[in-house]
Design a protein around this motif. Structure first.
Motif, PDB file in Angstrom:
ATOM      1  N   VAL A   7     -35.540 -27.301  27.764  1.00 41.27           N
ATOM      2  CA  VAL A   7     -34.541 -28.078  28.507  1.00 41.27           C
ATOM      3  C   VAL A   7     -33.164 -27.764  27.933  1.00 41.27           C
ATOM      4  CG1 VAL A   7     -33.714 -30.412  29.048  1.00 41.27           C
ATOM      5  CG2 VAL A   7     -36.160 -29.898  29.160  1.00 41.27           C
ATOM      6  N   SER A   8     -32.254 -27.353  28.793  1.00 40.96           N
ATOM      7  CA  SER A   8     -30.952 -26.819  28.366  1.00 40.96           C
ATOM      8  C   SER A   8     -29.812 -27.678  28.918  1.00 40.96           C
ATOM      9  CB  SER A   8     -30.880 -25.378  28.882  1.00 40.96           C
ATOM     10  OG  SER A   8     -29.558 -24.937  29.016  1.00 40.96           O
ATOM     11  N   ILE A   9     -28.938 -28.116  28.024  1.00 39.27           N
ATOM     12  CA  ILE A   9     -27.847 -29.044  28.363  1.00 39.27           C
ATOM     13  C   ILE A   9     -26.511 -28.332  28.148  1.00 39.27           C
ATOM     14  CG2 ILE A   9     -26.753 -31.228  27.654  1.00 39.27           C
ATOM     15  CD1 ILE A   9     -29.661 -31.879  26.408  1.00 39.27           C
ATOM     16  N   SER A  10     -25.633 -28.391  29.132  1.00 38.33           N
ATOM     17  CA  SER A  10     -24.322 -27.747  29.013  1.00 38.33           C
ATOM     18  C   SER A  10     -23.220 -28.792  28.859  1.00 38.33           C
ATOM     19  CB  SER A  10     -24.032 -26.907  30.267  1.00 38.33           C
ATOM     20  OG  SER A  10     -24.893 -25.793  30.321  1.00 38.33           O
ATOM     21  N   LEU A  11     -22.319 -28.550  27.906  1.00 38.80           N
ATOM     22  CA  LEU A  11     -21.179 -29.444  27.662  1.00 38.80           C
ATOM     23  C   LEU A  11     -19.923 -28.602  27.454  1.00 38.80           C
ATOM     24  CD1 LEU A  11     -22.834 -31.811  24.992  1.00 38.80           C
ATOM     25  CD2 LEU A  11     -22.337 -32.401  27.379  1.00 38.80           C
ATOM     26  N   GLY A  12     -18.822 -29.054  28.006  1.00 35.12           N
ATOM     27  CA  GLY A  12     -17.567 -28.328  27.793  1.00 35.12           C
ATOM     28  C   GLY A  12     -17.323 -27.277  28.861  1.00 35.12           C
ATOM     29  N   ASP A  13     -16.798 -26.133  28.440  1.00 35.29           N
ATOM     30  CA  ASP A  13     -16.364 -25.115  29.406  1.00 35.29           C
ATOM     31  C   ASP A  13     -17.518 -24.575  30.256  1.00 35.29           C
ATOM     32  OD1 ASP A  13     -13.793 -25.385  28.515  1.00 35.29           O
ATOM     33  OD2 ASP A  13     -13.879 -23.669  27.156  1.00 35.29           O
TER      34      ASP A  13
ATOM     35  N   LEU B 169     -22.619 -22.762  35.245  1.00 36.59           N
ATOM     36  CA  LEU B 169     -23.029 -24.076  34.752  1.00 36.59           C
ATOM     37  C   LEU B 169     -21.794 -24.806  34.251  1.00 36.59           C
ATOM     38  CD1 LEU B 169     -26.237 -23.176  32.706  1.00 36.59           C
ATOM     39  CD2 LEU B 169     -26.085 -24.079  35.053  1.00 36.59           C
ATOM     40  N   SER B 170     -21.713 -26.087  34.582  1.00 32.33           N
ATOM     41  CA  SER B 170     -20.568 -26.895  34.163  1.00 32.33           C
ATOM     42  C   SER B 170     -21.023 -27.999  33.228  1.00 32.33           C
ATOM     43  CB  SER B 170     -19.898 -27.541  35.370  1.00 32.33           C
ATOM     44  OG  SER B 170     -19.697 -26.588  36.381  1.00 32.33           O
ATOM     45  N   SER B 171     -20.051 -28.646  32.633  1.00 32.93           N
ATOM     46  CA  SER B 171     -20.328 -29.734  31.700  1.00 32.93           C
ATOM     47  C   SER B 171     -21.144 -30.822  32.391  1.00 32.93           C
ATOM     48  CB  SER B 171     -18.996 -30.306  31.203  1.00 32.93           C
ATOM     49  OG  SER B 171     -19.192 -31.067  30.041  1.00 32.93           O
ATOM     50  N   GLY B 172     -22.250 -31.216  31.788  1.00 33.71           N
ATOM     51  CA  GLY B 172     -23.111 -32.252  32.349  1.00 33.71           C
ATOM     52  C   GLY B 172     -24.298 -31.717  33.126  1.00 33.71           C
ATOM     53  N   ASP B 173     -24.318 -30.401  33.360  1.00 34.37           N
ATOM     54  CA  ASP B 173     -25.477 -29.813  34.052  1.00 34.37           C
ATOM     55  C   ASP B 173     -26.645 -29.671  33.063  1.00 34.37           C
ATOM     56  OD1 ASP B 173     -23.774 -29.559  36.206  1.00 34.37           O
ATOM     57  OD2 ASP B 173     -23.610 -27.369  36.104  1.00 34.37           O
ATOM     58  N   VAL B 174     -27.862 -29.863  33.565  1.00 30.01           N
ATOM     59  CA  VAL B 174     -29.064 -29.688  32.739  1.00 30.01           C
ATOM     60  C   VAL B 174     -30.015 -28.742  33.473  1.00 30.01           C
ATOM     61  CG1 VAL B 174     -30.999 -30.840  31.585  1.00 30.01           C
ATOM     62  CG2 VAL B 174     -28.799 -32.016  31.764  1.00 30.01           C
ATOM     63  N   VAL B 175     -30.573 -27.787  32.742  1.00 31.11           N
ATOM     64  CA  VAL B 175     -31.484 -26.806  33.326  1.00 31.11           C
ATOM     65  C   VAL B 175     -32.854 -26.959  32.673  1.00 31.11           C
ATOM     66  CG1 VAL B 175     -31.908 -24.347  33.753  1.00 31.11           C
ATOM     67  CG2 VAL B 175     -29.550 -25.193  33.639  1.00 31.11           C
ATOM     68  N   VAL B 176     -33.905 -26.990  33.508  1.00 26.22           N
ATOM     69  CA  VAL B 176     -35.273 -27.008  32.979  1.00 26.22           C
ATOM     70  C   VAL B 176     -35.882 -25.633  33.223  1.00 26.22           C
ATOM     71  CG1 VAL B 176     -37.542 -28.095  33.068  1.00 26.22           C
ATOM     72  CG2 VAL B 176     -35.480 -29.495  33.375  1.00 26.22           C
TER      73      VAL B 176
ATOM     74  N   ARG C  96     -15.646 -19.687  30.940  1.00 31.09           N
ATOM     75  CA  ARG C  96     -14.251 -19.860  31.366  1.00 31.09           C
ATOM     76  C   ARG C  96     -13.598 -20.748  30.318  1.00 31.09           C
ATOM     77  NH1 ARG C  96     -15.940 -21.695  37.113  1.00 31.09           N
ATOM     78  NH2 ARG C  96     -15.740 -19.803  38.385  1.00 31.09           N
ATOM     79  N   PHE C  97     -12.948 -20.073  29.342  1.00 27.18           N
ATOM     80  CA  PHE C  97     -12.410 -20.810  28.202  1.00 27.18           C
ATOM     81  C   PHE C  97     -11.366 -21.828  28.666  1.00 27.18           C
ATOM     82  CE2 PHE C  97      -9.711 -21.092  24.278  1.00 27.18           C
ATOM     83  CZ  PHE C  97     -10.679 -21.680  23.485  1.00 27.18           C
ATOM     84  N   LYS C  98     -11.493 -23.026  28.156  1.00 32.71           N
ATOM     85  CA  LYS C  98     -10.581 -24.138  28.468  1.00 32.71           C
ATOM     86  C   LYS C  98     -10.645 -24.596  29.924  1.00 32.71           C
ATOM     87  CE  LYS C  98      -8.083 -24.663  24.460  1.00 32.71           C
ATOM     88  NZ  LYS C  98      -6.879 -24.956  23.746  1.00 32.71           N
ATOM     89  N   SER C  99     -11.783 -24.373  30.589  1.00 39.26           N
ATOM     90  CA  SER C  99     -11.930 -24.885  31.955  1.00 39.26           C
ATOM     91  C   SER C  99     -12.272 -26.374  31.947  1.00 39.26           C
ATOM     92  CB  SER C  99     -12.998 -24.089  32.710  1.00 39.26           C
ATOM     93  OG  SER C  99     -14.200 -24.042  31.973  1.00 39.26           O
ATOM     94  N   SER C 100     -12.727 -26.894  30.806  1.00 44.99           N
ATOM     95  CA  SER C 100     -13.090 -28.311  30.701  1.00 44.99           C
ATOM     96  C   SER C 100     -12.228 -28.962  29.633  1.00 44.99           C
ATOM     97  CB  SER C 100     -14.565 -28.426  30.304  1.00 44.99           C
ATOM     98  OG  SER C 100     -14.845 -29.677  29.710  1.00 44.99           O
ATOM     99  N   ARG C 101     -12.027 -30.248  29.762  1.00 48.77           N
ATOM    100  CA  ARG C 101     -11.252 -30.967  28.743  1.00 48.77           C
ATOM    101  C   ARG C 101     -12.145 -31.781  27.821  1.00 48.77           C
ATOM    102  NH1 ARG C 101      -6.595 -33.817  32.106  1.00 48.77           N
ATOM    103  NH2 ARG C 101      -6.384 -34.888  30.125  1.00 48.77           N
ATOM    104  N   LEU C 102     -13.474 -31.617  27.943  1.00 47.61           N
ATOM    105  CA  LEU C 102     -14.380 -32.440  27.126  1.00 47.61           C
ATOM    106  C   LEU C 102     -14.204 -32.165  25.634  1.00 47.61           C
ATOM    107  CD1 LEU C 102     -16.766 -34.516  27.456  1.00 47.61           C
ATOM    108  CD2 LEU C 102     -18.274 -32.565  27.032  1.00 47.61           C
ATOM    109  N   LEU C 103     -14.073 -30.896  25.271  1.00 48.86           N
ATOM    110  CA  LEU C 103     -13.938 -30.539  23.855  1.00 48.86           C
ATOM    111  C   LEU C 103     -12.467 -30.219  23.588  1.00 48.86           C
ATOM    112  CD1 LEU C 103     -17.004 -28.114  23.679  1.00 48.86           C
ATOM    113  CD2 LEU C 103     -16.956 -30.575  23.221  1.00 48.86           C
ATOM    114  N   PRO C 104     -11.844 -30.970  22.689  1.00 52.25           N
ATOM    115  CA  PRO C 104     -10.398 -30.825  22.487  1.00 52.25           C
ATOM    116  C   PRO C 104      -9.970 -29.376  22.216  1.00 52.25           C
ATOM    117  CG  PRO C 104     -11.291 -32.581  21.111  1.00 52.25           C
ATOM    118  CD  PRO C 104     -12.443 -31.991  21.834  1.00 52.25           C
ATOM    119  N   LYS C 105     -10.797 -28.619  21.490  1.00 54.48           N
ATOM    120  CA  LYS C 105     -10.411 -27.233  21.165  1.00 54.48           C
ATOM    121  C   LYS C 105     -10.983 -26.229  22.154  1.00 54.48           C
ATOM    122  CE  LYS C 105      -9.917 -28.336  16.298  1.00 54.48           C
ATOM    123  NZ  LYS C 105     -10.668 -28.451  15.052  1.00 54.48           N
ATOM    124  N   GLY C 106     -11.626 -26.713  23.212  1.00 58.50           N
ATOM    125  CA  GLY C 106     -12.201 -25.811  24.206  1.00 58.50           C
ATOM    126  C   GLY C 106     -13.526 -25.243  23.734  1.00 58.50           C
TER     127      GLY C 106
END
Ligand code: SIN
Ligand code: MN
Length: 200
Positions: A130-136, A156-163, A179-189
């Motif tokens: 089970v694979s969880i994506s967070l951030g970019d 895959l975007s932040s919050g997507d989960v793959v089985v 895509r570096f810095k495409s999400s703001r979840l992680l302050p340093k990207g």
């Protein structure tokens, strides 16, 4: 909730709310503190561009002599426990009678990628990964069970989960780019990918 299938991988888009994503980032901080990220060396002599660590009884490790699961962080301490908030995702999606023994933590900084590979260091392929994506955003490529099979890709975007289970458990997969810095979840990207695995 939307689930799409790509070559047998089940992709749960936006499975985790922004609140849950933020909670996961918080509970991962102490994990990283006790098990710092390292850059695995590959048997072919290269160094992976993705930095890694693990939580659980076992962690994935690679050096010039090969890749395998080991029961301690390379610096010598036991791996930290897998946070309950992460185990909850396994409980909801894995649909099996065992809990994961490893949560592999992959960090993709700017320019990091992961080549096409199969996950086969585990002993029983009847259990999914089970694979969880967070951030970019990350571009996941999925093929078949031989390296020659044609591949398809999905962002895959932040919050997507793959089985990754069933007939696709041994499918080749990799991440071509983020895509570096495409999400703001992680302050340093960057992108975090967590994979939950039954190992033994
Ligand atoms: C992996 O294959 O271990 C990582 C996949 C991903 O980063 O989405
Ligand atoms: Mn993999």
């Amino acid at each position: 909730m939307m689930c799409v299938s790509l070559r047998g991988f089940k992709i749960y888009k936006e499975f985790l709310s922004l609140d849950v994503q933020r909670t996961l980032v918080q509970v991962l901080r102490p994990v990283l503190k006790s098990a710092p990220l390292f850059s695995p060396e590959m048997p072919n002599g290269g160094t992976m561009s993705v930095r890694m660590t693990s939580a659980g009884q076992l962690g994935w490790f690679s050096d010039p002599s090969g890749h395998r699961y080991i029961d301690r962080h390379p610096e010598g301490r036991e791996w930290p426990q897998i946070p309950e908030e992460i185990l909850d995702i396994w409980r909801k999606l894995a649909a099996v009678d065992r809990m994961p023994e490893c949560c592999l933590f992959n960090y993709y900084g700017e320019g990091a990628r992961m080549g096409l590979h199969q996950d086969k260091d585990e002993m029983d392929f009847s259990y999914p990964v089970v694979s969880i994506s967070l951030g970019d955003d990350g571009l996941l490529r999925v093929g078949g069970t031989t390296r020659r099979d044609k591949t398809e890709s999905v962002w895959l975007s932040s919050g997507d989960v793959v089985v990754m289970g069933g007939d696709a458990r041994l499918a080749y997969h990799g991440v071509d780019r983020i895509r570096f810095k495409s999400s703001r979840l992680l302050p340093k990207g960057g992108r975090i990918n967590l994979t939950l695995r039954v190992v033994t």
